[in-house]
Design a protein around this motif. Sequence first.
Motif, mmCIF file in Angstrom:
data_model
loop_
_atom_site.group_PDB
_atom_site.id
_atom_site.type_symbol
_atom_site.label_atom_id
_atom_site.label_comp_id
_atom_site.label_asym_id
_atom_site.label_seq_id
_atom_site.Cartn_x
_atom_site.Cartn_y
_atom_site.Cartn_z
ATOM 1 N N THR A 5 0.826 -1.203 0.000
ATOM 2 C CA THR A 5 0.000 0.000 0.000
ATOM 3 C C THR A 5 0.858 1.251 0.000
ATOM 4 O O THR A 5 0.606 2.205 -0.762
ATOM 5 C CB THR A 5 -0.934 0.003 1.225
ATOM 6 N N PHE A 6 1.893 1.284 0.840
ATOM 7 C CA PHE A 6 2.761 2.465 0.888
ATOM 8 C C PHE A 6 3.597 2.587 -0.382
ATOM 9 O O PHE A 6 3.992 3.700 -0.755
ATOM 10 C CB PHE A 6 3.644 2.417 2.131
ATOM 11 N N ALA A 7 3.875 1.479 -1.063
ATOM 12 C CA ALA A 7 4.558 1.565 -2.359
ATOM 13 C C ALA A 7 3.673 2.266 -3.379
ATOM 14 O O ALA A 7 4.163 3.020 -4.236
ATOM 15 C CB ALA A 7 4.925 0.167 -2.850
ATOM 16 N N TRP A 8 2.366 2.049 -3.274
ATOM 17 C CA TRP A 8 1.439 2.696 -4.204
ATOM 18 C C TRP A 8 1.343 4.194 -3.959
ATOM 19 O O TRP A 8 0.938 4.941 -4.848
ATOM 20 C CB TRP A 8 0.061 2.044 -4.114
ATOM 21 N N ILE A 9 1.709 4.659 -2.771
ATOM 22 C CA ILE A 9 1.742 6.103 -2.525
ATOM 23 C C ILE A 9 2.750 6.757 -3.463
ATOM 24 O O ILE A 9 2.494 7.820 -4.048
ATOM 25 C CB ILE A 9 2.095 6.393 -1.051
ATOM 26 N N VAL A 10 3.904 6.115 -3.636
ATOM 27 C CA VAL A 10 4.938 6.637 -4.543
ATOM 28 C C VAL A 10 4.467 6.530 -5.990
ATOM 29 O O VAL A 10 4.628 7.466 -6.785
ATOM 30 C CB VAL A 10 6.254 5.856 -4.338
ATOM 31 N N ILE A 11 3.876 5.403 -6.350
ATOM 32 C CA ILE A 11 3.459 5.173 -7.739
ATOM 33 C C ILE A 11 2.384 6.168 -8.163
ATOM 34 O O ILE A 11 2.396 6.684 -9.290
ATOM 35 C CB ILE A 11 2.954 3.731 -7.908
ATOM 36 N N LEU A 12 1.453 6.463 -7.262
ATOM 37 C CA LEU A 12 0.318 7.327 -7.607
ATOM 38 C C LEU A 12 0.580 8.806 -7.356
ATOM 39 O O LEU A 12 -0.241 9.646 -7.725
ATOM 40 C CB LEU A 12 -0.921 6.897 -6.810
ATOM 41 N N GLY A 13 1.712 9.126 -6.731
ATOM 42 C CA GLY A 13 1.996 10.512 -6.376
ATOM 43 C C GLY A 13 2.335 11.380 -7.573
ATOM 44 O O GLY A 13 2.473 10.919 -8.709
ATOM 45 N N ARG A 14 2.494 12.683 -7.329
ATOM 46 C CA ARG A 14 2.787 13.641 -8.401
ATOM 47 C C ARG A 14 4.123 13.368 -9.090
ATOM 48 O O ARG A 14 4.301 13.676 -10.263
ATOM 49 C CB ARG A 14 2.795 15.071 -7.832
ATOM 50 N N GLN A 15 5.071 12.829 -8.357
ATOM 51 C CA GLN A 15 6.384 12.535 -8.927
ATOM 52 C C GLN A 15 6.515 11.056 -9.284
ATOM 53 O O GLN A 15 7.619 10.591 -9.571
ATOM 54 C CB GLN A 15 7.488 12.924 -7.919
#
Length: 275
Positions: free
Chosen positions: A108-118
Amino acid sequence: MKASGFPYVLPMLLLSVAFFATPLAVLVGFSFAGPGGATLEHYARFFGDAFNFRVLVNTARLGLETVIGTTLLGVPIALLYWHGGRNLRQVLIFLTLIPMLTSNVVRTFAWIVILGRQGPISEALVGLGLTGMPTSLLFTELGLVMAMCQIDLPLIILPLIAILSRTPVQLTEAAQVSGAGPWRIFVTVLLPLMLPGLLAGWILVFASTSSSFVTQAVIGGARNVYVPQLIYREVGTLFDWPLASAIAVVLLLSTGCLLVALTMMSRHRRLVGHA
């Protein structure tokens, strides 16, 4: 005289009673608890609030969208496994199982990076000219569905692989000899054979998605409220355990009704392709 198998079942039966039936009975008891004894007040409060009903509908919609997404991704992968050689099958099994060895929280926290602005999705959209500036899919239903599809994808691939592994390739070859095209072979031959695996996968994916508190809270954010977050709010913030228990029972019953319906469908002779 043949010995009874009950002593062998007894340990599992005791574990089921201790760790499933008893907590479930306590949960149901709490949902009816009131100052003057048993009451339906908590269920009336839940269904009497339009916001709660909307949250229940949103949770069901999230489960349905994830089921559709995992089906569209899982069926081609399962068919690729079926048609592939030994080495390809081993690679696909490895890639399917390795995410399940990682905690849901970590994914789930990996998806924070994937879905983020960068993240890579935002950079791809900008690179393709679809957006003029970096875009975040965090705290959106689309981003949540994408994350849930990746997290729950093995739950639909594995039942399909189990079904197709017992299916001889000669069935499609015979259909080709009879003049059937690829689409007709898929609809008339493969799909009826895969249907029990699809139904099993749909049950697992829907149950997992509708109860996934961490992913819903982290990826969906505060704007997208689902039933697990509603339960957490009642328990952790408002300390209203009876209402939280009633909401949990409603979630269990709604998921259970879907499970029963799909199970009955999977046992129907016409659906599983029997004469």
